[in-house]
Design an enzyme around this catalytic site. Structure first.
Site, short mmCIF file in Angstrom:
data_model
loop_
_atom_site.label_atom_id
_atom_site.label_comp_id
_atom_site.label_asym_id
_atom_site.label_seq_id
_atom_site.Cartn_x
_atom_site.Cartn_y
_atom_site.Cartn_z
N ARG A 107 0.97 -1.13 -0.22
CA ARG A 107 -0.17 -0.03 0.05
C ARG A 107 0.78 1.40 -0.01
O ARG A 107 0.62 2.36 -0.73
CB ARG A 107 -1.03 -0.11 1.06
CG ARG A 107 -0.56 0.35 2.63
CD ARG A 107 -1.53 -0.10 3.54
NE ARG A 107 -1.69 -1.63 3.49
CZ ARG A 107 -2.80 -2.13 3.72
NH1 ARG A 107 -3.79 -1.61 3.90
NH2 ARG A 107 -2.46 -3.47 3.75
N THR A 108 2.02 1.20 0.70
CA THR A 108 2.72 2.71 0.78
C THR A 108 3.44 3.15 -0.60
O THR A 108 3.54 4.07 -0.84
CB THR A 108 3.78 2.52 1.83
OG1 THR A 108 3.16 2.07 3.28
CG2 THR A 108 4.61 3.84 2.03
N LYS A 135 23.48 -7.71 -4.94
CA LYS A 135 24.66 -7.90 -5.42
C LYS A 135 25.95 -7.60 -4.47
O LYS A 135 26.87 -7.74 -4.93
CB LYS A 135 24.89 -7.50 -6.97
CG LYS A 135 24.04 -8.09 -8.00
CD LYS A 135 24.27 -7.37 -9.23
CE LYS A 135 22.99 -7.77 -10.33
NZ LYS A 135 23.14 -6.91 -11.53
N ARG A 157 11.95 3.39 1.65
CA ARG A 157 11.68 2.53 2.83
C ARG A 157 13.04 1.56 2.96
O ARG A 157 13.47 1.33 1.93
CB ARG A 157 10.38 1.61 2.42
CG ARG A 157 10.26 0.45 3.26
CD ARG A 157 8.86 0.00 3.21
NE ARG A 157 7.67 0.77 3.55
CZ ARG A 157 6.73 0.29 4.01
NH1 ARG A 157 6.25 -0.86 3.99
NH2 ARG A 157 5.71 1.26 4.68
N HIS A 185 7.69 6.39 10.40
CA HIS A 185 6.86 6.38 9.17
C HIS A 185 5.86 7.56 9.24
O HIS A 185 4.83 7.36 9.41
CB HIS A 185 5.87 5.00 9.46
CG HIS A 185 5.46 4.61 8.10
ND1 HIS A 185 5.49 5.32 7.00
CD2 HIS A 185 4.81 3.45 7.72
CE1 HIS A 185 4.91 4.73 6.07
NE2 HIS A 185 4.49 3.36 6.34
C1 MLT Z 1 4.51 -0.27 8.29
O1 MLT Z 1 5.03 -0.17 7.24
O2 MLT Z 1 5.09 -0.28 9.40
C2 MLT Z 1 2.97 -0.65 8.23
O3 MLT Z 1 2.21 0.32 7.52
C3 MLT Z 1 2.54 -1.18 9.31
C4 MLT Z 1 2.67 -2.71 9.32
O4 MLT Z 1 3.73 -3.18 8.69
O5 MLT Z 1 2.31 -3.30 10.42
#
Ligand code: MLT
Length: 363
Positions: A107-108, A135, A157, A185
């Protein structure tokens, strides 16, 4: 509950915001044109880049309350745009955004991709599974490579806390943290705040109960920082092994008993057990965890009658939250959180690229 020194200011801002918000909701019902950001017009922020004088978004820590409100206010226009049939503007046309995801995400990643595209940018996704990191390339070398490609914003991320800050120090463009280890986050904290404001109109005096794996959750951390800064009373609830030792420093009230933590809460935010970050056994069994910390309909009845139910996803139905609670119409804001996520990410990308786009007052 104790009040903080910034509360008086926030109360005034919040009242103003409620008025603006009501006006905007009415406006969006009667018009297809997204309302202009009211932020500076209403004189509630310093002018120009002083409203958000940061070169990136690495966390909620370090943001002033009015800077958080500024991003929430900026996001309102994108909420409205995203509800229209045509959802694209050209503000970021010609700019390249790289989403560098070294840790899995659905989703992110999608949310940032949609956000960049709706602003008219060229968006490129780099996923660790297919990158040279596999690598043996160092993070710094990867960062230098992305920088040499002259990205205009990089969204990162990473599974290690602090990795995003490391990369931000090596590149020339704004860096946005899309989750680093168990640290922060920030866009999740912002989108959760926006979701709460849409439902409740204010933060001041609200009681928000966050329950789950507080120790390993970057979502919990960003939410604690954002919601306390905005004037909410935040309770956190977890088994002793999943509660950070120095949690009071976050200006929240800790609980181990979920039923007590739920009493009268206006918002109940459930978190997933972050099994991927656990070394060893933190809970006796999922069944026992559910019994003590799972949100069922019976438990929800202990919160305020109109309490909002939230979860950042991915959910483990039947463990931290029962399906009939997650899907409770009129109470569950879980899909609204996803909707607000796109708007918040659009706001962050648009604001952070204003300098590069030589927007008046920001260059
Ligand atoms: C995160 O990336 O931390 C998520 O949105 C929440 C999770 O993974 O539980």
């Amino acid at each position: 509950m104790p009040v903080h020194s910034t509360d008086k200011w926030i109360v005034t801002q919040s009242r103003l915001m409620r008025r603006v918000h009501r006006f905007k909701s009415l406006a969006s019902m009667t018009s297809q044109t997204p309302p202009a950001p009211t932020a500076q017009a209403a004189g509630r922020y310093p002018a120009g880049s002083a409203a958000f004088p940061h070169g990136g978004l690495l966390g909620i820590a370090g943001l002033a309350p009015h800077e958080i409100l500024f991003l929430l206010d900026e996001a309102e226009q994108w909420v409205d745009l995203n509800r229209q049939p045509k959802k694209r503007v050209e503000s970021l046309r010609g700019l390249t955004i790289i989403n560098a995801f070294f840790e899995n995400s659905t989703r992110t990643l999608l949310s940032f991709e949609i956000a960049g595209k709706r602003l008219g940018a060229d968006v490129v996704n780099m996923q660790a599974a297919t990158s040279s990191v596999k690598k043996g390339e160092t993070l710094i070398d990867t960062a230098m490579t992305l920088n040499a490609m002259r990205a205009d914003a990089i969204v990162i991320r990473h599974a290690s806390s602090g990795a995003v800050r490391l990369i931000a120090g090596k590149v020339d463009c704004p860096v946005l943290n899309a989750g680093d280890g168990q640290h922060e986050h920030p866009t999740q904290g912002l989108l959760d705040a926006l979701t709460i404001r849409h439902a409740k109109g204010t933060f001041v005096g609200l009681t928000v109960t966050i329950c789950g794996d507080i120790l390993h959750s970057r979502v919990a951390r960003s939410n604690m920082l954002a919601l306390t800064a905005l004037g909410a009373n935040v309770r956190v609830c977890a088994p002793p092994a999943l509660m950070p030792a120095d949690i009071e420093r976050m200006r929240v009230t800790p609980f181990h008993d979920f039923d007590t933590a739920l009493k009268g809460a206006d918002v109940v935010m459930m978190l997933r057990l972050q099994n991927e970050r656990m070394q060893g056994q933190f809970i006796p069994s999922p069944r026992e965890y559910r019994h003590l910390y799972g949100l069922s309909l019976d438990r929800l009845a202990k919160a305020a009658p109109d309490a909002l139910v939230m979860h950042p996803g991915p959910m483990n139905r039947g463990i931290e939250i029962d399906s009939n609670v997650a899907d409770l119409v009129g109470r569950s804001a879980i899909t609204t959180q996803v909707e607000m996520g796109v708007a918040i990410r659009m706001a962050c990308l648009e604001v952070l690229t204003r300098k590069a786009r030589a927007v008046e007052g920001w260059a």
